[in-house]
Design a protein around this motif. Structure first.
Motif, mmCIF file in Angstrom:
data_model
loop_
_atom_site.group_PDB
_atom_site.id
_atom_site.type_symbol
_atom_site.label_atom_id
_atom_site.label_comp_id
_atom_site.label_asym_id
_atom_site.label_seq_id
_atom_site.Cartn_x
_atom_site.Cartn_y
_atom_site.Cartn_z
ATOM 1 N N TYR A 10 0.661 -1.207 -0.002
ATOM 2 C CA TYR A 10 0.091 -0.051 -0.024
ATOM 3 C C TYR A 10 0.841 1.234 -0.057
ATOM 4 O O TYR A 10 1.526 1.523 0.931
ATOM 5 N N ALA A 11 1.227 1.700 -1.129
ATOM 6 C CA ALA A 11 1.950 2.841 -1.321
ATOM 7 C C ALA A 11 1.196 4.319 -1.516
ATOM 8 O O ALA A 11 0.031 4.492 -2.239
ATOM 9 N N PHE A 12 1.709 5.531 -1.326
ATOM 10 C CA PHE A 12 1.355 6.774 -1.630
ATOM 11 C C PHE A 12 1.897 7.411 -2.944
ATOM 12 O O PHE A 12 3.009 7.144 -3.102
ATOM 13 N N ASP A 13 1.141 7.754 -3.787
ATOM 14 C CA ASP A 13 1.370 8.252 -5.054
ATOM 15 C C ASP A 13 1.375 9.886 -4.895
ATOM 16 O O ASP A 13 0.551 10.436 -4.642
ATOM 17 N N ASP A 14 2.729 10.394 -4.818
ATOM 18 C CA ASP A 14 2.818 12.054 -4.661
ATOM 19 C C ASP A 14 2.068 12.801 -5.881
ATOM 20 O O ASP A 14 1.459 13.891 -5.724
ATOM 21 N N GLU A 15 2.078 12.301 -7.124
ATOM 22 C CA GLU A 15 1.564 12.819 -8.086
ATOM 23 C C GLU A 15 -0.021 13.040 -8.006
ATOM 24 O O GLU A 15 -0.615 14.144 -8.158
ATOM 25 N N TYR A 16 -0.738 11.925 -7.661
ATOM 26 C CA TYR A 16 -2.237 12.008 -7.263
ATOM 27 C C TYR A 16 -2.572 12.216 -5.877
ATOM 28 O O TYR A 16 -3.845 12.311 -5.833
ATOM 29 N N GLU A 17 -1.581 12.460 -5.186
ATOM 30 C CA GLU A 17 -1.912 12.664 -3.661
ATOM 31 C C GLU A 17 -3.103 11.579 -3.143
ATOM 32 O O GLU A 17 -3.834 11.829 -2.484
ATOM 33 N N CYS A 18 -2.618 10.298 -3.385
ATOM 34 C CA CYS A 18 -3.696 9.236 -2.892
ATOM 35 C C CYS A 18 -2.693 8.053 -2.727
ATOM 36 O O CYS A 18 -1.869 7.738 -3.315
ATOM 37 N N TYR A 19 -3.525 7.115 -2.013
ATOM 38 C CA TYR A 19 -2.849 5.593 -1.635
ATOM 39 C C TYR A 19 -3.265 4.757 -2.910
ATOM 40 O O TYR A 19 -4.432 4.978 -3.165
ATOM 41 N N TYR A 20 -2.498 3.716 -3.013
ATOM 42 C CA TYR A 20 -2.709 2.723 -4.081
ATOM 43 C C TYR A 20 -1.959 1.307 -3.895
ATOM 44 O O TYR A 20 -1.228 1.436 -2.853
ATOM 45 N N CYS A 21 -2.626 0.330 -4.338
ATOM 46 C CA CYS A 21 -1.967 -1.057 -4.108
ATOM 47 C C CYS A 21 -1.083 -1.102 -5.224
ATOM 48 O O CYS A 21 -1.709 -1.327 -6.470
ATOM 49 N N ASP A 22 0.091 -1.336 -4.897
ATOM 50 C CA ASP A 22 1.189 -1.511 -5.984
ATOM 51 C C ASP A 22 1.213 -2.886 -6.568
ATOM 52 O O ASP A 22 2.300 -3.163 -7.370
ATOM 53 N N VAL A 23 0.342 -3.753 -6.135
ATOM 54 C CA VAL A 23 0.289 -5.157 -6.652
ATOM 55 C C VAL A 23 -0.382 -5.198 -7.934
ATOM 56 O O VAL A 23 -1.591 -4.342 -8.046
ATOM 57 N N ASN A 24 -0.069 -6.112 -8.941
ATOM 58 C CA ASN A 24 -0.707 -6.048 -10.269
ATOM 59 C C ASN A 24 -1.855 -6.968 -10.123
ATOM 60 O O ASN A 24 -1.868 -8.169 -10.046
ATOM 61 N N MET A 38 -11.174 -5.893 0.981
ATOM 62 C CA MET A 38 -10.112 -6.775 0.898
ATOM 63 C C MET A 38 -9.772 -7.408 2.346
ATOM 64 O O MET A 38 -8.678 -7.631 2.654
ATOM 65 N N ASP A 39 -10.811 -8.044 3.085
ATOM 66 C CA ASP A 39 -10.617 -8.736 4.110
ATOM 67 C C ASP A 39 -9.635 -9.861 4.123
ATOM 68 O O ASP A 39 -8.843 -10.251 5.062
ATOM 69 N N ASN A 40 -9.776 -10.533 2.829
ATOM 70 C CA ASN A 40 -8.886 -11.604 2.725
ATOM 71 C C ASN A 40 -8.083 -11.583 1.513
ATOM 72 O O ASN A 40 -8.095 -12.540 0.684
ATOM 73 N N CYS A 41 -7.264 -10.640 1.673
ATOM 74 C CA CYS A 41 -6.313 -10.239 0.537
ATOM 75 C C CYS A 41 -5.114 -11.325 0.630
ATOM 76 O O CYS A 41 -4.401 -11.448 1.473
ATOM 77 N N HIS A 42 -4.771 -12.178 -0.401
ATOM 78 C CA HIS A 42 -3.826 -12.903 -0.476
ATOM 79 C C HIS A 42 -2.525 -12.262 -1.015
ATOM 80 O O HIS A 42 -1.505 -13.169 -0.688
ATOM 81 N N PHE A 43 -2.437 -11.024 -1.113
ATOM 82 C CA PHE A 43 -1.088 -10.406 -1.305
ATOM 83 C C PHE A 43 -0.630 -9.602 -0.070
ATOM 84 O O PHE A 43 0.489 -8.844 -0.291
ATOM 85 N N PHE A 44 -1.631 -9.756 0.748
ATOM 86 C CA PHE A 44 -0.968 -9.096 2.129
ATOM 87 C C PHE A 44 0.078 -9.354 2.768
ATOM 88 O O PHE A 44 0.619 -10.657 2.927
#
Length: 57
Positions: A10-24, A38-44
């Protein structure tokens, strides 16, 4: 999104000023992410900054 807040992907995007999930994510996972179900996220992975610092030393 409490689970996402503690995730290493879970990363912050400075350009859009919001958080996003950097997993494809596929279409189904992205839909779950966008709805906040995303209670059962298998990428966590727990973000542990102390463990990261241990590797640097």
């Amino acid at each position: 999104m409490a689970l996402c807040d503690n995730c290493a992907h879970y990363a912050f995007d400075d350009e859009y000023e919001c958080y996003y999930c950097d997993v494809n994510l596929d279409e189904d996972d992205m839909a779950r992410f966008m709805t906040g179900n995303m209670d059962n996220c298998h990428f966590f992975q727990l973000y542990d900054e102390y463990k990261i610092v241990e590797k640097q030393n």
